[in-house]
Write a protein that holds these residues in place. Structure first.
Motif, PDB file in Angstrom:
ATOM      1  N   TYR A 180       0.743  -1.559   0.413  1.00 49.64           N
ATOM      2  CA  TYR A 180       0.163  -0.067   0.682  1.00 49.64           C
ATOM      3  C   TYR A 180       0.754   1.302  -0.052  1.00 49.64           C
ATOM      4  O   TYR A 180       0.761   1.757  -0.885  1.00 49.64           O
TER       5      TYR A 180
ATOM      6  N   TYR B 180       1.195   3.915  -3.473  1.00 47.81           N
ATOM      7  CA  TYR B 180       0.368   5.671  -3.091  1.00 47.81           C
ATOM      8  C   TYR B 180       2.410   6.447  -3.162  1.00 47.81           C
ATOM      9  O   TYR B 180       2.123   7.900  -3.441  1.00 47.81           O
TER      10      TYR B 180
ATOM     11  N   TYR C 194      -1.065  -2.045  -5.322  1.00 43.87           N
ATOM     12  CA  TYR C 194      -2.374  -1.497  -5.272  1.00 43.87           C
ATOM     13  C   TYR C 194      -3.424  -3.716  -4.039  1.00 43.87           C
ATOM     14  O   TYR C 194      -3.660  -3.476  -3.563  1.00 43.87           O
TER      15      TYR C 194
ATOM     16  N   ILE D  49      -9.342   2.183  -6.493  1.00 42.48           N
ATOM     17  CA  ILE D  49      -8.051   1.698  -6.793  1.00 42.48           C
ATOM     18  C   ILE D  49      -7.863   1.700  -8.558  1.00 42.48           C
ATOM     19  O   ILE D  49      -7.034   2.379  -9.010  1.00 42.48           O
TER      20      ILE D  49
ATOM     21  N   GLN E 260      -8.071   5.560  -9.399  1.00 36.85           N
ATOM     22  CA  GLN E 260      -6.595   6.391  -9.385  1.00 36.85           C
ATOM     23  C   GLN E 260      -6.303   5.421 -10.807  1.00 36.85           C
ATOM     24  O   GLN E 260      -4.661   6.897 -11.062  1.00 36.85           O
TER      25      GLN E 260
ATOM     26  N   PHE F  95      -2.428  11.318  -4.879  1.00 36.80           N
ATOM     27  CA  PHE F  95      -1.687  10.731  -3.989  1.00 36.80           C
ATOM     28  C   PHE F  95      -2.439  10.952  -2.722  1.00 36.80           C
ATOM     29  O   PHE F  95      -2.714  10.438  -1.836  1.00 36.80           O
TER      30      PHE F  95
ATOM     31  N   SER G  47      -5.957   9.034  -1.728  1.00 42.62           N
ATOM     32  CA  SER G  47      -5.181   8.524  -1.213  1.00 42.62           C
ATOM     33  C   SER G  47      -5.771   7.457   0.406  1.00 42.62           C
ATOM     34  O   SER G  47      -5.712   5.950   0.206  1.00 42.62           O
TER      35      SER G  47
END
Length: 300
Positions: A189, A193, A229, A260, A263, A279, A282
């Motif tokens: 994780y 990020y 992720y 995710i 992102q 970011f 996150s």
């Protein structure tokens, strides 16, 4: 309060990043999720205070150390050029004293738990001190940060052992295997990020000459972030199911998965703005897992 005092206070607040909570939010959700898992529900106000306040204090202490270590690099990076130690507005000695005070406050909180938790806290502090300097020697310094940022997980499990052992001396063997799996998964994780974060400063870091995961991964940066992720979420989901978590936990994990995916749409552009936005958002991934965990355990 006169103008000089207000200015000094503003510099200290800038140093410890209280105006930018993203750092401690990224730390706190996995820590609290593991604390709820370890306690099998509400951990009580004492442990909640220790881990929540301790997380904020240690994040701020880490910022002090990081700014001192990187002061000669930060002036060449757009995002960090205005930091008070870099500009000389705060002396190195001042920043170190503030960091030491914050770390001492966090350590005093940990002292109210048990010996094993204290030992883990000392190890976490040592790794946190090493991280700022790892950028000079390690191609993926985010891995060192991941270990430091994930130490709250075994600490949470260690802190809850007192309920059953009644202060009997404990060793690392007393911490269940699930804690170490969660810690290892959480490392990914952090890798995810913080690689996105490093993508923001990619051009500056090339100029400065420090090493980051974004530079090391090169054109595979986006795919790697998504893989990181995925490993994180898979690990936490499997452990949650192993511990008997139900539909609310699954829902939290599913919401995290959707975030995710969103992102991925942002970071694939590789622009400074989109990567920084990804970011900053996150921490909601970790929050979704925590919320699913807490609700599921509360409604058992």
């Amino acid at each position: 309060m006169n103008g000089s005092t207000r200015r000094k206070l503003s510099l200290y607040l800038n140093l410890i990043r209280l105006d930018r909570p993203i750092g401690w939010l990224l730390l706190i959700w996995p820590t609290l999720a593991s604390l709820w898992m370890a306690a099998e529900g509400w951990p009580g106000w004492h442990l909640l205070t220790v881990f929540a306040l301790g997380t904020v204090l240690m994040r701020s202490a880490g910022c002090c150390i990081n700014d001192v270590a990187d002061r000669n690099f930060d002036r060449y990076v757009k995002r960090t050029a205005g930091r008070p130690v870099t500009t000389g507005a705060l002396a190195v000695r001042e920043a170190l004293l503030v960091g030491a005070l914050l770390a001492l406050m966090a350590f005093l909180l940990v002292l109210t738990t048990n010996e094993l938790t204290v030992q883990l806290a000392i190890a976490a502090l040592a790794i946190a001190l090493v991280y700022p300097f790892s950028k000079r020697f390690i191609s993926v310094p985010q891995a060192v940060l991941g270990i430091a940022f994930s130490f709250g997980i075994p600490m949470a499990f260690a802190a809850t052992l007192d309920r059953e052992t009644q202060h009997v001396r404990m060793t690392l063997a007393a911490i269940p295997d699930v804690a170490w799996v969660l810690m290892a998964s959480n490392l990914f994780y952090v890798l995810a990020y913080d690689t996105v974060y490093a993508m923001v400063d990619r051009d500056d870091d090339i100029h400065v000459g420090i090493q980051t995961s974004a530079l090391t991964l090169g054109r595979f940066d986006v795919q790697s972030v998504m893989a990181f992720y995925g490993i994180y979420l898979l690990g936490w989901t499997l452990i949650g199911l192993h511990l008997g978590m139900g539909n609310y936990f699954r829902l939290g994990a599913a919401i995290a998965a959707l975030q995710i995916a969103w992102q991925n749409l942002l970071v694939r552009t590789r622009t400074r703005e989109d990567c920084f936005k990804a970011f900053r958002m996150s921490h909601w991934i970790g929050f979704s897992v925590f919320l699913g965990t807490a609700v599921d355990l509360a409604l058992r």
